[in-house]
Each structure stands twice: as structure tokens, then as C-alpha cells.
Write an enzyme that holds these catalytic residues in place. Structure first.
Site, PDB file in Angstrom:
ATOM      1  N   HIS A 219     109.083 -19.600  16.262  1.00 31.18           N
ATOM      2  CA  HIS A 219     109.927 -20.351  17.354  1.00 31.18           C
ATOM      3  C   HIS A 219     109.464 -20.037  18.903  1.00 31.18           C
ATOM      4  CE1 HIS A 219     113.050 -20.803  14.277  1.00 31.18           C
ATOM      5  NE2 HIS A 219     113.862 -21.384  15.321  1.00 31.18           N
ATOM      6  N   SER A 223     106.864 -25.291  15.831  1.00 27.76           N
ATOM      7  CA  SER A 223     106.304 -25.997  14.608  1.00 27.76           C
ATOM      8  C   SER A 223     104.866 -26.712  14.744  1.00 27.76           C
ATOM      9  CB  SER A 223     107.301 -26.720  13.818  1.00 27.76           C
ATOM     10  OG  SER A 223     108.279 -26.032  13.411  1.00 27.76           O
ATOM     11  N   LYS A 247     116.350 -33.490   5.613  1.00 23.10           N
ATOM     12  CA  LYS A 247     114.938 -33.689   4.763  1.00 23.10           C
ATOM     13  C   LYS A 247     114.860 -32.198   3.965  1.00 23.10           C
ATOM     14  CE  LYS A 247     110.494 -35.568   5.953  1.00 23.10           C
ATOM     15  NZ  LYS A 247     109.809 -36.240   6.958  1.00 23.10           N
ATOM     16  N   ASP A 248     115.029 -31.349   4.633  1.00 24.31           N
ATOM     17  CA  ASP A 248     114.839 -30.029   3.759  1.00 24.31           C
ATOM     18  C   ASP A 248     115.745 -30.066   2.427  1.00 24.31           C
ATOM     19  OD1 ASP A 248     113.021 -28.855   5.169  1.00 24.31           O
ATOM     20  OD2 ASP A 248     114.329 -27.840   6.500  1.00 24.31           O
ATOM     21  N   GLU A 291     100.072 -12.265 -14.921  1.00 25.28           N
ATOM     22  CA  GLU A 291     101.051 -13.539 -14.776  1.00 25.28           C
ATOM     23  C   GLU A 291     100.068 -14.519 -14.268  1.00 25.28           C
ATOM     24  OE1 GLU A 291     103.488 -13.534 -16.851  1.00 25.28           O
ATOM     25  OE2 GLU A 291     105.220 -13.578 -15.145  1.00 25.28           O
TER      26      GLU A 291
END
Length: 435
Positions: A219, A223, A247-248, A291
């Protein structure tokens, strides 16, 4: 991140005004993920992965807390307690499969998030602290996942713990002491199981705290975006809510569809059948592998088969494996190109896709048997991995001629003529809410 054109929180209800004065949590949320947080207007779906990673972490924490109520960190009954969860606990099978496959989904999202950052130059100034905290989160995830995989106390869990902790014995002088300190003894047993269980329970909350720092650091500069061009005014941004929350939300829906399909229809597809056999120190599995999300680094570890002067091959492999991750910390200073986005770097873009293919090859070799031709392929892929970051990337940064950048984010979205019309209308984004 402070924009003069950002909307400011102004509660109308008396109770909300009281809360805003005494405990400004609504203001904090509004400024962090609401209409008070402007973001570049051209973000694509590759910017969904941060939210998806947060959702995956919360799934892991919630399911892990409930599973911990039924698990017993005792080498004599740990395997049976997992079977008890699967067979006797109400919805225990659902919780265990959600937790196990949630780890895989978490790593899938984070790997995509990392490669998105690599392509779009999200590690470049002024966002280098965001990148560094992200690498810390990745390391914490790897430690948490390794310790969690030991807990079912099956064959692969036991021998995986023995092999991975045995890597520390390669460190000269103090290596064996470090290994015994980690295990609480000479081999994985009750002491190791209790330690790993405690740390596996604790570390997700450490990850959560680091993610808060990660978001806080985000922040400050704001972004990044697909063009890599800095925000130049209100016409370049839209409020985070409702444009990117919607959108998320769509991205989260796709994530949950894939996650539930994996969990209900192929819950053991990403695991190892041998781990459904109780741990037996006297019976070594024919093929010990971690894994799948550790396979690229496991391939780097196994790529060193010969001593180099007085340095043992095992120590070289350990140093290379840890070095392949620590190398990411120095990425902001290895790539000196002034252009951030790979969309405007034609040579960089080609080498980026070669890197993606190289990591996939390493992953395939890491999951294969330690025999030819996989060992030789691992050696070549390992050499390219380090060459990419230490040689190719700095040279490309110096020699590459980037494509022309757009003058602004708005120009990249609307075109030059429409940008001029937008600026002529008062320099305000047409998508910004009315004051």
C-alpha cells in the site's frame, strides 16, 4: 499509498461515527480494500493470485485447527490418529483432504504469483520490499509444508524427515549436531514429531503476520500493473471496490471449483500411496521423494554427484538447493533494466519462458528416480537456472533495447486520442465514482 483523489471515509450513521472515532477499523478496511484504495485500471487476472493465496492460507488455518483437536503427536499412535480422523470423526475425511489438497492449491497459486512477479517486474523499485517479504513468506511456507508432511507418520513421512534433516549433516563440523538438535535425537521419533507438530501449528500464524506486512508494504507504492508504467493521475486508477473485489470474487470462484474437484474426485492424486503404510525405520522405500511442490529444488539437490576438490557433493547440493531460493532475494538488484514489464522487453520475454520450461523440467526430474538420464538433465537444468539469474538477466538488462512504453496507463487502455479526451474532461477517470 496516499492519493489526493482517493475517496475518504465519512460515516453517516451515528454508531459508525462513534466507531470511527474510538476504533477506526471501518476506516482501515475502507482504505485498505475498499473505495478508498485506488488501483491501476488495467490489472488483469494475474493480479488475482494474491487474494487466492490469502484464501488458501485461511482454508489451511481453519482446517488445521480442527484437525489438531484430533491428532496425536506420538510416534506410536500418530498414524492411527490420522486413520481415526478419516474414519471416525464427523467429516474428518473432508477436513483431512481439504487440508492436504489445500497445501497443493496454496503452492500452485503462490508459484503462479511468483512467476507473474518475475514477468511483470514486480520486484523492481520501489516495490523491492514487497518482493523480499514475499520470498520470506515462500520460505515459511516450505518449512510449514515439510513439517506438516511428517505428521501422518507414514513411510514417506518418516523417510522424508530422515533425508531432509540429514542434509544438515553435510555442514562441516556442526552439521551432525544441528541435525540431532532438530530431531531431538539420532533419528526421527517422538521428539521430532512433537517439535514438528508444534512448529507446523505455529508457522501459519507467522505466515499470516508476514502477509499483513506484505500488504502493508504494497500500500505504500501501490500495485504494479501490466505496463509497468507509474500511476500519473486519477484517470489511471479505479477504486479497489467494487471493480477488483468483483474480479477477485470471480477468480475465487474458479479457484474453489478446481479445489473441490481435486478434493472430491482425486484427493490422493498429488500424494504418495506408500504414505498409507505406517512408518517403519527398518524398511526403506524404493523411491524417496518429497511432495511435488519441492521437486524442482530436490532435483537441484541431487544434481551434484561428484566432489569438487575438498567440498563433498552432498554439501554442494545443499548449498545449491538453498542458494536457488536465496538468489531470489537479490533479484531486484540483478535486473537493472529501467523497464519493468516483460511485455516491452522482447529478449527478456524469451528467456523468461525458457526459465519457466527449465523449472518444469527440474520439477519432472525431481519427481523421477535418481538415475540416468534424469540426473544429467537435472545438472543441465540446474546450470541454466543459476545462469539465468546470475549471467543472462544482468546481460539482457544492459544490452536489450526495450519497446516504446505508453505515456500512461490510460493510454495503454483507451488509446492516445481517448486519453486526451479523458484528460480534457477534468483529468478524472470515467470509471471513478461520483463525488
Amino acid at each position: 499509498m496516499s492519493f489526493p483523489w482517493a475517496q475518504h471515509y465519512a460515516p453517516k450513521h451515528p454508531f459508525m461515527r462513534y466507531m470511527d472515532e474510538k476504533l477506526p477499523l471501518p476506516r482501515f478496511i475502507y482504505n485498505a480494500v475498499g473505495a478508498g484504495y485506488p488501483v491501476p485500471r488495467n490489472l488483469n487476472y494475474f493480479w488475482n493470485f494474491g487474494v487466492l493465496a490469502g484464501a488458501a492460507l485461511m482454508i489451511q488455518i481453519v482446517t488445521g485447527i480442527v484437525l489438531a483437536m484430533h491428532f496425536r503427536a506420538d510416534a506410536s499412535i500418530a498414524f492411527d490418529s490420522v486413520e481415526h480422523i478419516m474414519r471416525d470423526v464427523n467429516a474428518g475425511w473432508f477436513l483431512r483432504y481439504a487440508h492436504a489438497n489445500g497445501a497443493s492449491m496454496f503452492f500452485i497459486v503462490v508459484y503462479l504469483h511468483i512467476f507473474r512477479g518475475l514477468f511483470y517486474g514486480s520486484y523492481k523499485p520501489p516495490r523491492e520490499m514487497i518482493w523480499l517479504l514475499g520470498v520470506v513468506i515462500f520460505l515459511l511456507m516450505m518449512a510449514t509444508a515439510f513439517m506438516g508432511y511428517v505428521l501422518p507418520w507414514g513411510q514417506m513421512s518418516f523417510w522424508g524427515a530422515k533425508v531432509i534433516t540429514g542434509l544438515f549433516s553435510a555442514i562441516p563440523v556442526v552439521g551432525t549436531s544441528i541435525q540431532q538438535w532438530l530431531l531431538g535425537g539420532f533419528a526421527p521419533d517422538n521428539a521430532a514429531l512433537n517439535r514438528f507438530f508444534s512448529l507446523h501449528y505455529l508457522l501459519p500464524f507467522v505466515i499470516l503476520g508476514t502477509i499483513i506486512l506484505h500488504i502493508w508494504a504494497l500500500h505504500i507504492p501501490g500495485s504494479s500493473n501490466p505496463t509497468g508504467v507509474d500511476v500519473k493521475g486519477p484517470q489511471d486508477t479505479v477504486p479497489f471496490h467494487p471493480y477488483y473485489t468483483a474480479k477477485d470474487g470471480f477468480g475465487l470462484g474458479i479457484f474453489l471449483i478446481v479445489f473441490t474437484a481435486l478434493m472430491f474426485f482425486a484427493p490422493n492424486a498429488l500424494g504418495h500411496a506408500v504414505n498409507y503404510v505406517p512408518a517403519n525405520p527398518l524398511s526403506t522405500p524404493s523411491h524417496i521423494v518429497p511432495e511435488w511442490y519441492f521437486w524442482p529444488f530436490y532435483a537441484i539437490l541431487r544434481a551434484f554427484t561428484s566432489d569438487f576438490f575438498w567440498i563433498p557433493a552432498k554439501l554442494l547440493g545443499v548449498l545449491a538447493m538453498f542458494g536457488s531460493i536465496l538468489l531470489l532475494f537479490f533479484l531486484p538488484w540483478l535486473d537493472t533494466s529501467p523497464v519493468r514489464s516483460g511485455n516491452y522487453r522482447p529478449i527478456f520475454k524469451k528467456f523468461f519462458w525458457v526459465l519457466v520450461a527449465d523449472v518444469l523440467i527440474l520439477g519432472y526430474c525431481g519427481g523421477s528416480a535418481a538415475e540416468e538420464p534424469y540426473v544429467m538433465i537435472s545438472q543441465l537444468a540446474t546450470a541454466y537456472y543459476f545462469a539465468h539469474f546470475l549471467i543472462i538477466l544482468p546481460l539482457v538488462s544492459m544490452l536489450e533495447r526495450p519497446l516504446p512504453l505508453p505515456n500512461s496507463i490510460t493510454e495503454s487502455v483507451l488509446g492516445e486520442a481517448q486519453e486526451s479526451a479523458s484528460l480534457g474532461a477534468g483529468g478524472k477517470s470515467p470509471l471513478a465514482p461520483a463525488e
